[in-house]
Write an enzyme that holds these catalytic residues in place. Structure first.
Site, PDB file in Angstrom:
ATOM      1  N   TYR A   1       0.843  -1.204   0.000  1.00 34.45           N
ATOM      2  CA  TYR A   1       0.000   0.000   0.000  1.00 34.45           C
ATOM      3  C   TYR A   1       0.876   1.252   0.000  1.00 34.45           C
ATOM      4  O   TYR A   1       0.638   2.197  -0.764  1.00 34.45           O
ATOM      5  CB  TYR A   1      -0.921  -0.009   1.228  1.00 34.45           C
ATOM      6  CG  TYR A   1      -1.833   1.190   1.320  1.00 34.45           C
ATOM      7  CD1 TYR A   1      -3.092   1.175   0.734  1.00 34.45           C
ATOM      8  CD2 TYR A   1      -1.426   2.342   1.993  1.00 34.45           C
ATOM      9  CE1 TYR A   1      -3.929   2.282   0.808  1.00 34.45           C
ATOM     10  CE2 TYR A   1      -2.249   3.451   2.072  1.00 34.45           C
ATOM     11  CZ  TYR A   1      -3.506   3.414   1.476  1.00 34.45           C
ATOM     12  OH  TYR A   1      -4.324   4.510   1.549  1.00 34.45           O
TER      13      TYR A   1
ATOM     14  N   SER B   1     -31.408  13.057  18.698  1.00 34.87           N
ATOM     15  CA  SER B   1     -31.023  11.992  19.617  1.00 34.87           C
ATOM     16  C   SER B   1     -32.030  10.853  19.500  1.00 34.87           C
ATOM     17  O   SER B   1     -33.009  10.944  18.764  1.00 34.87           O
ATOM     18  CB  SER B   1     -30.994  12.521  21.049  1.00 34.87           C
ATOM     19  OG  SER B   1     -32.256  13.072  21.387  1.00 34.87           O
TER      20      SER B   1
ATOM     21  N   LYS C   1     -24.976   0.026  17.388  1.00 36.27           N
ATOM     22  CA  LYS C   1     -24.785   1.362  17.968  1.00 36.27           C
ATOM     23  C   LYS C   1     -23.294   1.533  18.246  1.00 36.27           C
ATOM     24  O   LYS C   1     -22.800   1.155  19.305  1.00 36.27           O
ATOM     25  CB  LYS C   1     -25.607   1.534  19.238  1.00 36.27           C
ATOM     26  CG  LYS C   1     -25.649   2.974  19.723  1.00 36.27           C
ATOM     27  CD  LYS C   1     -26.599   3.130  20.901  1.00 36.27           C
ATOM     28  CE  LYS C   1     -26.694   4.602  21.292  1.00 36.27           C
ATOM     29  NZ  LYS C   1     -25.396   5.169  21.679  1.00 36.27           N
TER      30      LYS C   1
END
Length: 695
Positions: free
Chosen positions: A39, A85, A125
């Site tokens: 890479y 939220s 989450k």
């Protein structure tokens, strides 16, 4: 263009495309397709080519991620569509209740058949930082943190260094696209980063989230560029400039949602974002039907949680159909169509090395467990609360035990109990000391009280320090600059014995202290001068009288009008104050019966402290109405909201009951919001509160 120049252009395009593909494999799928050395070789080749041909450099080239010059500070960004939220669920019952509310509403709207189950899109989450990316004509032009949901910090320069985030979207991108997602750090990358930090003698990060936050908030983007940050998109905000057939029509009643988008489901929208080149967590995103489907996925991920490459703290369930989302709408700035299902607190076992006691502002003696360091809930824990002597007896915790320690999120760690099968021999039970470890005064425990207390009062340095810190606090005298370290120095050197001594401090004396220069000393003296004319309620609250909170202090001040009337009031007179009961009345009366407390008031007067009368309550529609505040509001702090409510004649309470008139719910609203719904209390967001106050 010569053949040589054309070949260079094609080679640069090929290298950019190849590097971008490797970035996706590594940062999105966690499946490296080449070695780090290979890479790096590709990057060096591209950098050399662009150095030879500067005209070939493009804004989305991976060579442009190295980081710009350091910033002086972060600017602020107003979100075009608020970053909302989510409501939280912790138990299976919360998920069942969520599914029932969703299903009942959709059936009433004719969007769900009698026997049909609701369709959900489930996501991990991720335990990172929420970010909003703004693309215009496919190019990344701005990135901002979530902030208060309405306004965040501009972190564009840092976001541009994250290889997982495309600087240029693929063909088909709309004119404007706001992408919401999470910046995070893998556990393995976190460990490597901390090893490098330790080798350089630099800060060690507590957990991956802490490392990601610290990396993203670097003022020097070149530092961020060296940090292994990742990103996953999970939602969107503003969308403009699609084709005529897909043109979005925003619904004002449901901010952030659209009636027409390229796809008609949440999952479909994420597929669309992925098609534009944005990283989406396709590996773990999941579709489920009904509460049982949600709980089955929750149990599956719970079992796999430890083997995931990154930290998560729960799952997010979203109603999949966008039309259904619009019908369900919002409550208090959180969508009714989504739920964050949190994982239970993490636990670990360790050795209880000792039990020490701490002395609080009111003399409360609190036992604290000193633990052999143990990593739990994302941090290394060495101390945990044991609450009181009865709690220690109930749990039968003894020094030398192996104990279970629990921690969830930012909650204070607690000792759950001993591992009895690991107990060796007869370990002695904890005995509460009879005298204060700080001042030597007797410790007493009143009948029917769980808390033991030092009787030393302000003679006790520990109580003195805590009392003075309380008095200097924002809700009391609001003396900016008089913090813990400074109070500790001033108490230890004998400069501060009572609250009146604060107003005797001078700049010359302060400037001679550790970590204090002339400017800091002058600023503190100015803050002290400003505190000489507090409201009577603030002064009463600053005195630290047991059981007297800021609201009670204000009510008492408003009732009596001046400090002398309060000092001379007997318990019967104090009981005439609305909402003051026998416990509070007795506490205030006993406080002012103490000669040294009355002397402090006289000394304050000598130092020019003259409290101002409280404004009388208005007699409008809100007079006497009780409000409860929960969560974080977009623009007002709790103090500001409280001030406006009180000015309108209302009251502010810390708990929800049948007497509560309104609950004002902001972001991350918790159990108070749940109880308000159960009791049928009117729920307002900040805009609703402002509208009510303006009537």
């Amino acid at each position: 263009m010569s053949a040589f120049e054309q070949a260079a252009r094609e080679q640069a395009a090929r290298l950019r495309a190849e590097i971008a593909q490797h970035n996706i494999r590594y940062y999105v799928y966690d499946e490296p397709s080449i070695t780090d050395a290979d890479y790096d070789a590709l990057m060096r080749e591209l950098m050399a080519l662009e150095a030879q041909h500067p005209e070939l450099v493009t804004p989305d080239s991976p060579t442009q991620r190295v980081g710009a010059a350091p910033l002086a500070e972060f600017g602020s960004v107003r979100h075009a569509v608020p970053m909302l939220s989510l409501g939280n669920g912790f138990e299976d019952e919360d998920v069942l209740a969520f599914d029932k509310r969703v299903s009942d509403t959709l059936r009433e709207a004719g969007l769900l058949g009698p026997a049909e189950q609701a369709h959900y899109f489930c996501e991990l989450k991720l335990d990172g930082l929420a970010i909003s990316l703004r693309y215009e004509n496919g190019e990344l032009v701005q990135a901002a943190t979530r902030g208060d949901g309405q306004e965040g910090e501009d972190v564009t320069a840092n976001i541009r260094t994250i290889r997982a985030i495309p600087l240029q979207l693929r063909a088909g991108a709309p004119a404007v696209l706001e992408v919401r997602g999470e910046v995070l750090m893998n556990r393995a990358d976190f460990e490597k980063l901390n090893q490098k930090q330790a080798a350089r003698g630099e800060k060690i990060f507590v957990n991956p989230r802490n490392a990601a936050a610290g990396s993203l908030r670097q003022l020097d983007p070149r530092v961020t560029a060296q940090r292994p940050l990742r990103f996953f998109a999970y939602s969107w905000g503003e969308v403009q400039g699609l084709s005529r057939d897909d043109a979005p029509a925003f619904d004002e009643a449901s901010p952030g949602l659209v009636s027409t988008l390229p796809r008609d489901t949440h999952g479909g929208m994420l597929d669309w974002l992925a098609g534009l080149g944005l990283p989406v967590n396709v590996r773990f995103n999941h579709k489920a039907q009904g509460a049982e489907g949600l709980l089955a996925f929750y149990r599956r991920i719970g079992a796999e949680r430890g083997s995931l490459p990154y930290d998560i703290d729960g799952l997010v369930y979203k109603v999949d159909a966008l039309a259904a989302q619009r019908v369900l709408g919002y409550v208090a700035r959180a969508p009714r169509w989504a739920l964050a299902h949190k994982f239970p607190a993490e636990e670990a076992t360790t050795e209880l090395l000792d039990i020490e006691v701490q002395v609080g502002r009111t003399g409360a003696i609190t036992p604290v467990a000193r633990l052999k360091p143990v990593f739990v809930g994302g941090v290394t824990v060495t101390n945990a609360t044991l609450h009181n002597e009865d709690e220690i007896r109930r749990k039968d915790v003894r020094i030398g035990d192996r104990v279970i320690v629990r921690r969830a999120g930012d909650v204070i760690p607690e000792v759950v109990g001993p591992v009895l099968e690991k107990r060796s021999g007869e370990l002695p039970q904890f005995v509460m000391p009879t005298h204060c470890p700080i001042c030597g005064s007797a410790i007493e425990r009143l009948v029917d009280e769980a808390i033991a207390r030092c009787t030393g009062g302000l003679f006790c340095p520990a109580q003195r320090k805590q009392t003075l810190l309380h008095a200097a606090g924002r809700k009391a005298l609001d003396i900016e600059g008089l913090g813990e370290k400074l109070v500790e120095q001033l108490v230890d050197n004998g400069s501060l014995k009572t609250l009146a001594d604060v107003f005797r401090l001078n700049a010359f004396e302060l400037a001679a202290l550790d970590r204090m220069g002339k400017k800091s000393a002058d600023n503190l003296v100015a803050a002290i001068d400003q505190a000489r004319r507090p409201s009577l309620g603030r002064l009463l609250f600053a005195l630290g009288i047991r059981h007297v909170g800021e609201t009670t202090a204000r009510d008492v001040a408003r009732h009596f009008g001046n400090i002398d009337a309060i000092m001379d009031a007997d318990e019967a007179a104090l009981l005439a104050v609305p909402d003051v009961g026998p416990v509070v009345a007795g506490s205030i009366h006993r406080f002012f019966q103490e000669a040294h407390n009355r002397e402090v008031i006289r000394e304050l007067e000598k130092q020019g402290v003259h409290p101002q009368a409280e404004a009388q309550l208005q007699s409008g529609d809100l007079a006497g109405k009780t409000f409860v505040l929960t969560g974080t509001m977009p623009t007002w702090s709790r103090d500001e909201a409280t001030r406006h409510i009180l000015a309108a004649g209302g009251k502010v309470s810390g708990s929800v009951s049948k007497k509560t008139a309104y609950v004002v719910a902001g972001e991350e609203a918790g159990s108070k919001l749940v109880k308000a719904r159960e009791l049928g209390v009117t729920i307002l967001d900040e805009d609703g509160l402002k509208a009510l106050l303006s009537q």
